[in-house]
Motif scaffolding. Structure first.
Motif, PDB file in Angstrom:
ATOM      1  N   HIS A   1       0.822  -1.217   0.000  1.00  0.00           N
ATOM      2  CA  HIS A   1       0.000   0.000   0.000  1.00  0.00           C
ATOM      3  C   HIS A   1       0.860   1.273   0.000  1.00  0.00           C
ATOM      4  N   LEU A   2       1.894   1.271  -0.812  1.00  0.00           N
ATOM      5  CA  LEU A   2       2.761   2.438  -0.929  1.00  0.00           C
ATOM      6  C   LEU A   2       2.256   3.355  -2.031  1.00  0.00           C
ATOM      7  N   ASN A   3       2.525   4.647  -1.893  1.00  0.00           N
ATOM      8  CA  ASN A   3       2.054   5.587  -2.899  1.00  0.00           C
ATOM      9  C   ASN A   3       2.914   5.503  -4.158  1.00  0.00           C
ATOM     10  N   HIS A   4       2.452   6.155  -5.220  1.00  0.00           N
ATOM     11  CA  HIS A   4       3.120   6.019  -6.515  1.00  0.00           C
ATOM     12  C   HIS A   4       4.515   6.616  -6.497  1.00  0.00           C
ATOM     13  N   SER A   5       4.695   7.704  -5.792  1.00  0.00           N
ATOM     14  CA  SER A   5       6.019   8.315  -5.732  1.00  0.00           C
ATOM     15  C   SER A   5       7.049   7.339  -5.181  1.00  0.00           C
ATOM     16  N   THR A   6       6.630   6.532  -4.201  1.00  0.00           N
ATOM     17  CA  THR A   6       7.541   5.567  -3.588  1.00  0.00           C
ATOM     18  C   THR A   6       7.972   4.495  -4.581  1.00  0.00           C
ATOM     19  N   ARG A   7       7.039   4.006  -5.376  1.00  0.00           N
ATOM     20  CA  ARG A   7       7.397   2.945  -6.321  1.00  0.00           C
ATOM     21  C   ARG A   7       8.392   3.457  -7.363  1.00  0.00           C
ATOM     22  N   TYR A   8       8.207   4.697  -7.829  1.00  0.00           N
ATOM     23  CA  TYR A   8       9.149   5.248  -8.803  1.00  0.00           C
ATOM     24  C   TYR A   8      10.515   5.490  -8.160  1.00  0.00           C
ATOM     25  N   GLN A   9      10.501   5.956  -6.923  1.00  0.00           N
ATOM     26  CA  GLN A   9      11.778   6.174  -6.242  1.00  0.00           C
ATOM     27  C   GLN A   9      12.529   4.871  -6.041  1.00  0.00           C
ATOM     28  N   ALA A  10      11.801   3.799  -5.746  1.00  0.00           N
ATOM     29  CA  ALA A  10      12.450   2.500  -5.575  1.00  0.00           C
ATOM     30  C   ALA A  10      13.126   2.059  -6.869  1.00  0.00           C
ATOM     31  N   VAL A  11      12.442   2.265  -8.011  1.00  0.00           N
ATOM     32  CA  VAL A  11      13.047   1.915  -9.295  1.00  0.00           C
ATOM     33  C   VAL A  11      14.284   2.771  -9.544  1.00  0.00           C
ATOM     34  N   GLU A  12      14.159   4.071  -9.297  1.00  0.00           N
ATOM     35  CA  GLU A  12      15.263   4.972  -9.595  1.00  0.00           C
ATOM     36  C   GLU A  12      16.430   4.818  -8.624  1.00  0.00           C
ATOM     37  N   LEU A  13      16.189   4.265  -7.436  1.00  0.00           N
ATOM     38  CA  LEU A  13      17.308   3.992  -6.539  1.00  0.00           C
ATOM     39  C   LEU A  13      18.271   2.998  -7.169  1.00  0.00           C
ATOM     40  N   LEU A  14      17.731   2.110  -7.984  1.00  0.00           N
ATOM     41  CA  LEU A  14      18.602   1.195  -8.725  1.00  0.00           C
ATOM     42  C   LEU A  14      19.339   1.930  -9.840  1.00  0.00           C
ATOM     43  N   GLU A  15      18.815   3.095 -10.203  1.00  0.00           N
ATOM     44  CA  GLU A  15      19.390   3.882 -11.296  1.00  0.00           C
ATOM     45  C   GLU A  15      19.628   5.302 -10.798  1.00  0.00           C
TER      46      GLU A  15
ATOM     47  N   TYR B   1      24.472   7.717   0.749  1.00  0.00           N
ATOM     48  CA  TYR B   1      23.290   8.182   1.474  1.00  0.00           C
ATOM     49  C   TYR B   1      22.474   9.211   0.688  1.00  0.00           C
ATOM     50  N   GLN B   2      22.727   9.369  -0.572  1.00  0.00           N
ATOM     51  CA  GLN B   2      21.946  10.288  -1.403  1.00  0.00           C
ATOM     52  C   GLN B   2      20.858   9.492  -2.116  1.00  0.00           C
ATOM     53  N   ILE B   3      19.757   9.274  -1.411  1.00  0.00           N
ATOM     54  CA  ILE B   3      18.709   8.392  -1.928  1.00  0.00           C
ATOM     55  C   ILE B   3      17.424   9.130  -2.283  1.00  0.00           C
ATOM     56  N   ASN B   4      17.357  10.423  -2.020  1.00  0.00           N
ATOM     57  CA  ASN B   4      16.140  11.164  -2.346  1.00  0.00           C
ATOM     58  C   ASN B   4      16.201  11.585  -3.812  1.00  0.00           C
ATOM     59  N   VAL B   5      16.060  10.612  -4.691  1.00  0.00           N
ATOM     60  CA  VAL B   5      16.246  10.832  -6.120  1.00  0.00           C
ATOM     61  C   VAL B   5      14.975  11.382  -6.746  1.00  0.00           C
ATOM     62  N   SER B   6      15.140  12.159  -7.794  1.00  0.00           N
ATOM     63  CA  SER B   6      13.989  12.674  -8.530  1.00  0.00           C
ATOM     64  C   SER B   6      13.362  11.563  -9.360  1.00  0.00           C
ATOM     65  N   THR B   7      12.071  11.688  -9.601  1.00  0.00           N
ATOM     66  CA  THR B   7      11.353  10.708 -10.413  1.00  0.00           C
ATOM     67  C   THR B   7      10.561  11.436 -11.495  1.00  0.00           C
ATOM     68  N   PRO B   8      10.191  10.746 -12.563  1.00  0.00           N
ATOM     69  CA  PRO B   8       9.374  11.384 -13.606  1.00  0.00           C
ATOM     70  C   PRO B   8       8.046  11.926 -13.066  1.00  0.00           C
ATOM     71  N   LEU B   9       7.521  11.316 -12.000  1.00  0.00           N
ATOM     72  CA  LEU B   9       6.254  11.800 -11.437  1.00  0.00           C
ATOM     73  C   LEU B   9       6.388  13.235 -10.941  1.00  0.00           C
ATOM     74  N   ALA B  10       7.543  13.587 -10.377  1.00  0.00           N
ATOM     75  CA  ALA B  10       7.756  14.958  -9.922  1.00  0.00           C
ATOM     76  C   ALA B  10       7.695  15.929 -11.107  1.00  0.00           C
ATOM     77  N   TYR B  11       8.242  15.529 -12.248  1.00  0.00           N
ATOM     78  CA  TYR B  11       8.192  16.362 -13.444  1.00  0.00           C
ATOM     79  C   TYR B  11       6.753  16.497 -13.941  1.00  0.00           C
ATOM     80  N   VAL B  12       6.025  15.387 -13.956  1.00  0.00           N
ATOM     81  CA  VAL B  12       4.633  15.410 -14.408  1.00  0.00           C
ATOM     82  C   VAL B  12       3.803  16.352 -13.540  1.00  0.00           C
TER      83      VAL B  12
END
Length: 359
Positions: free
Chosen positions: A68-82, A189-200
């Motif tokens: 039950h995580l929000n959409h921003s979290t799922r994108y951040q999880a993907v981008e943490l790998l990238e 420790y720099q994990i607060n990465v930007s996601t495409p959702l923030a741009y949208v």
């Protein structure tokens, strides 16, 4: 003692609230994201996107839904790998967690084994270690991303451990903690990465301020669904875009390599998602919105149209969306929010590079 204000239950995502931010803040944020996107694309490593394979993204999305995580979290999880933020991870600029981890493993093994046959056995050992810990690392990325969304559900160690045990993994809490620390240390420790959702969401805010009479919440919901779709069908969509750009159905390896900047352009992805959403939800506004997006970002209208075509084609197999002139009821140019920057080039699908410009 006064009555307490009722709170939303943790884990419920009510979505963003539009038209509640000062224009100066919107403009500053737009400049920041445009600059960040430009900087990332200018130092793009050749391995970018290699851990956005459909099965990996689908795993993270399904796990985020389960928890039950929000959409921003799922994108951040993907981008943490990238991870797009850390310059110090590698000599060539931005680098992602998994790639950096592989590099570290290979360096350690290579130094110990030397050359020749030792290198082959070294790579085999590295590959085995990646395979054995990959699911654990994915779970750790989701855990860390959830901790950045303090207003929603946070994945505890007990929850993560229970899930891993359901997959027949026998990790301990200590190993789970060490996995989180491995991700944090690798990314400094720099994990607060930007996601495409923030741009949208930011571009939707700008469109609203500039006077586009669009249904904000329904459009936002549709854009999130389209963004999910673009993540899950990434290769097909960008393969279509590449073939359009070169006007050839068989691109060369060099053309594929050069096209990487398009695949990793968050601003292009955001405008493409919004354009497609407006085309589906409010066709009479579509042409005007495309013009606004071109004016705000500098990405050509043709590039935006081509992206919408690729997405719509993947959804229903249709041809390029036809242009329909609509009256958007927009503000005059002098009242619009436009990024007051110097040179922030974006990477259109076709045509020369543009700059963030003024209408």
């Amino acid at each position: 003692m006064g009555s307490q204000v009722p709170l939303e239950p943790r884990g419920r995502d009510s979505g963003p609230v539009f038209s509640g931010v000062a224009p100066e803040i919107i403009e500053d944020t737009l400049i920041h994201l445009a600059t960040e996107n430009e900087q990332y694309l200018s130092e793009l490593p050749g391995q970018a996107g290699c851990f956005k394979e459909t099965r990996i993204v689908e795993f993270i999305f399904l796990l985020s839904e389960k928890w039950h995580l929000n959409h921003s979290t799922r994108y951040q999880a993907v981008e943490l790998l990238e991870s797009r933020q850390n310059h110090s991870l590698s000599s060539y600029g931005f680098c992602r967690f998994m790639i950096k981890q592989v590099e570290q493993m290979c360096d350690d093994r290579g130094n110990a084994k030397g050359h020749g046959q030792g290198q082959k056995s070294s790579w085999s050992s590295v590959r085995d270690q990646i395979v054995n810990t990959f699911v654990l690392r994915l779970v750790s990325c989701v855990q860390l991303a959830s901790k950045l969304s303090l207003h929603y559900s946070r994945v505890t160690s007990d929850t993560a451990l229970k899930f891993l045990q359901s997959l027949k993994y026998s990790y301990t809490k200590q190993e789970l903690l060490e996995s989180e620390l491995a991700v944090l240390n690798t990314l400094h420790y720099q994990i607060n990465v930007s996601t495409p959702l923030a741009y949208v969401e930011l571009l939707l805010e700008v469109l609203g301020y500039n006077g586009c009479l669009l249904p904000a919440k329904p459009l936002h919901q549709l854009c999130v669904q389209l963004l999910d779709f673009c993540y899950l069908t990434r290769e097909t969509i960008y393969d279509t875009l590449l073939k359009i750009a070169i006007d050839n159905s068989t691109p060369s390896e060099l053309q594929i390599a050069k096209f990487l900047t398009v695949k990793e352009d968050f601003m292009l992805l955001a405008v493409g998602v919004i354009s497609t959403g407006v085309f589906i939800l409010s066709l009479r506004h579509w042409d005007q919105v495309v013009e606004h997006l071109n004016c705000i970002t500098g990405i050509t209208s043709q590039s935006i149209l081509e992206f919408s075509y690729a997405v719509v084609k993947r959804i229903v197999g249709s041809t390029t969306p036809e242009q329909h002139r609509g009256n958007c009821g927009t503000k005059s140019p002098e009242d619009r929010i436009l990024p007051q920057t110097q040179n922030h080039p974006v990477h259109p699908v076709s045509g020369p590079e543009q700059e963030l410009s003024h209408c």
